[in-house]
Design an enzyme around this catalytic site. Structure first.
Site, PDB file in Angstrom:
ATOM      1  N   HIS A   1      -2.833  -6.639   1.020  1.00 23.34           N
ATOM      2  CA  HIS A   1      -3.357  -8.014   0.172  1.00 23.34           C
ATOM      3  C   HIS A   1      -4.706  -8.097  -0.224  1.00 23.34           C
ATOM      4  O   HIS A   1      -5.133  -9.210  -0.803  1.00 23.34           O
ATOM      5  CB  HIS A   1      -2.971  -9.256   1.020  1.00 23.34           C
ATOM      6  CG  HIS A   1      -1.497  -9.817   1.388  1.00 23.34           C
ATOM      7  ND1 HIS A   1      -0.603  -8.754   0.959  1.00 23.34           N
ATOM      8  CD2 HIS A   1      -0.981 -10.657   1.955  1.00 23.34           C
ATOM      9  CE1 HIS A   1       0.599  -9.215   1.389  1.00 23.34           C
ATOM     10  NE2 HIS A   1       0.430 -10.490   1.999  1.00 23.34           N
TER      11      HIS A   1
ATOM     12  N   SER B   1       1.468   3.907  -1.962  1.00 16.72           N
ATOM     13  CA  SER B   1       2.048   3.648  -3.182  1.00 16.72           C
ATOM     14  C   SER B   1       1.694   5.050  -4.147  1.00 16.72           C
ATOM     15  O   SER B   1       2.480   5.448  -4.761  1.00 16.72           O
ATOM     16  CB  SER B   1       1.864   2.434  -3.679  1.00 16.72           C
ATOM     17  OG  SER B   1       2.745   1.189  -3.084  1.00 16.72           O
TER      18      SER B   1
END
Length: 205
Positions: A139, A119
């Site tokens: 996560h 990202s």
């Protein structure tokens, strides 16, 4: 309108429940006419196909952000490791070939822009407003926060932020996604729209 694709989408590797997929498709159809969509965490493309199908109907595209080497839990010896996706020759977990094969089989390659990087790299010079962001990446708290901070700011007013794997209780699953969901709500920039299974849907105010 039900989703009709030349592929058995239920057979695609992934962790998206049927009711979550239907909700994702619903909001993607709502937003695809307003601009491009973006997802973080494509894995083998199950969620991507739902988003891309909505984009095909609207003449839009979905940007699919994933480094395709798996999250922490997918690595060799970890709980969600899949040996069929492990490249033993290079010693890496690799979902990209499976991802591309599923897009081709579904006939949706023209509606997906794969961004094969983390990202932070993809967002570094990002300037395109987004109609919907679906976060389903790493996560760990660090990874989930990074995905949120990289992409939530690029949502248009009225756009949708969907976050997967919300578990109120630690014994049900990791707490990073729901921490990010609560952070988004507390920011005052988003309002809750829907909760379907472990999928939370927010709207940019």
């Amino acid at each position: 309108m039900p989703l009709s694709l030349p592929i058995d989408i239920d057979a695609i590797k992934g962790f998206l429940a049927e009711d979550e997929a239907e909700a994702l498709l619903h909001f993607a159809r709502e937003q695809a006419g307003n601009g491009p969509l973006l997802e973080v965490g494509s894995y083998c493309g199950k969620s991507t196909l739902y988003l891309a199908a909505a984009c095909r109907e609207a003449g839009s595209v979905v940007y699919a952000v994933d480094h395709h080497i798996g999250s922490e839990e997918h690595q060799l010896g970890e709980m969600f490791h899949d040996p069929e996706l492990y490249n033993a020759q290079e010693g890496i977990f690799d979902t990209f070939n499976e991802f591309r094969r599923n897009l081709r089989t579904a006939g949706l390659t023209d509606y997906v822009v794969p961004l094969v990087a983390p990202s932070s790299v993809c967002a570094r010079h990002w300037q395109t407003p987004l109609a919907m962001v679906f976060i389903d990446g790493g996560h760990s708290l660090e990874a989930a926060l990074e995905d949120y901070r990289c992409w939530a700011a690029h949502l248009q007013r009225g756009g949708i932020l969907a976050i997967h794997d919300l578990f109120p209780n630690p014994e049900e699953g990791g707490q990073a996604p729901i921490a990010v969901y609560r952070l988004a709500l507390a920011s005052g920039l988003f309002e809750a729209v829907s909760r379907v299974n472990s999928l939370g849907v927010l709207r940019r105010i």
